[in-house]
Design a protein around this motif. Sequence first.
Motif, short mmCIF file in Angstrom:
data_model
loop_
_atom_site.label_atom_id
_atom_site.label_comp_id
_atom_site.label_asym_id
_atom_site.label_seq_id
_atom_site.Cartn_x
_atom_site.Cartn_y
_atom_site.Cartn_z
N UNK A 166 0.83 -1.21 0.00
CA UNK A 166 0.00 0.00 0.00
C UNK A 166 0.86 1.26 0.00
N UNK A 167 1.98 1.23 0.72
CA UNK A 167 2.80 2.42 0.90
C UNK A 167 4.11 2.38 0.11
N UNK A 168 4.29 1.34 -0.71
CA UNK A 168 5.55 1.20 -1.43
C UNK A 168 5.87 2.41 -2.31
N UNK A 175 3.38 4.22 7.50
CA UNK A 175 4.10 5.10 6.58
C UNK A 175 5.13 5.97 7.30
N UNK A 176 4.79 6.69 8.35
CA UNK A 176 5.83 7.48 9.03
C UNK A 176 6.95 6.61 9.60
N UNK A 231 12.79 4.46 8.75
CA UNK A 231 13.72 3.37 8.37
C UNK A 231 14.36 3.65 7.02
N UNK A 232 13.57 4.10 6.05
CA UNK A 232 14.11 4.42 4.73
C UNK A 232 15.12 5.56 4.84
N UNK A 233 14.80 6.60 5.62
CA UNK A 233 15.72 7.72 5.78
C UNK A 233 17.07 7.23 6.35
N UNK A 234 17.02 6.38 7.37
CA UNK A 234 18.24 5.84 7.96
C UNK A 234 19.06 5.11 6.89
N UNK A 235 18.41 4.32 6.07
CA UNK A 235 19.14 3.58 5.03
C UNK A 235 19.67 4.51 3.95
#
Length: 181
Positions: A21-23, A65-66, A71-75
Motif C-alpha cells: 500500500x505504501x511502497x 508510513x511514518x 527506516x528508509x531515511x536511515x538507510x
Amino acid sequence: MAEDNKLARLGEADFMRLLLQHENALRAFARSLLPDWNAVDDVFQDASVIMWKKFDQLDTGDGFLPWGKVIVRFHCYRYHEQKKKSGAVFSNELIAILAGEAENLEDAEYSQRHTALASCLEGLRETDRELVLAPYLGHGRIKELAEAANTSANSLYKKIGRLRDRLRQCITSKMVSPLSS
C-alpha cells in the motif's frame, strides 16, 4: 501476553498489505534523498528487510508510513555514508532538509501525483513518451535513440527537458483541478 496480542493484530499478511500500500510513497521518499532509481531499489530492499524484522514495533497499521519513512531515511543516510568514499554526495544536513520536505507530502498526494503523471504520460505521443522515459530505462538508451534518429544525444536531452516541462505543467494543472482530467 501483550506481545502475543500485538502479533495477533498485525501478522505477515498485514505487513505485506501495508508495504504494498505504501511502497510508492516510500520509494518516492527515498528518491527525494538518493541520486537515482538504482540506489532507491538497493535502499528500499534493505529497508524492507528491516521493516519486516521490526514490524512487531507497530501496534496498528496506521503508523506504518511514518515509521517506514524513518527506516528508509536511515538507510539513505547509510547509502550516502558508503558513497562518500567514492565521490561527491549530499551532505547529511542536505539529506535532513530534503527528508523533512518529502515527509510533509502525504501518502494521498503521492498517489494523486502518480495518477496525474500516468495521465499526463498517456497524453504524450508514443515517441515522446519513449523519449521522456529513456533516461530511466538504462544507461546508453539516449545514445541509442539519438543514433536511430540520426541526431545528437544533446539535442535529445534538450527535447527531454522540454517534455519534462510539459509534464510538470500538466501534473500541476491536474493537481490543482483533479476533476478536469
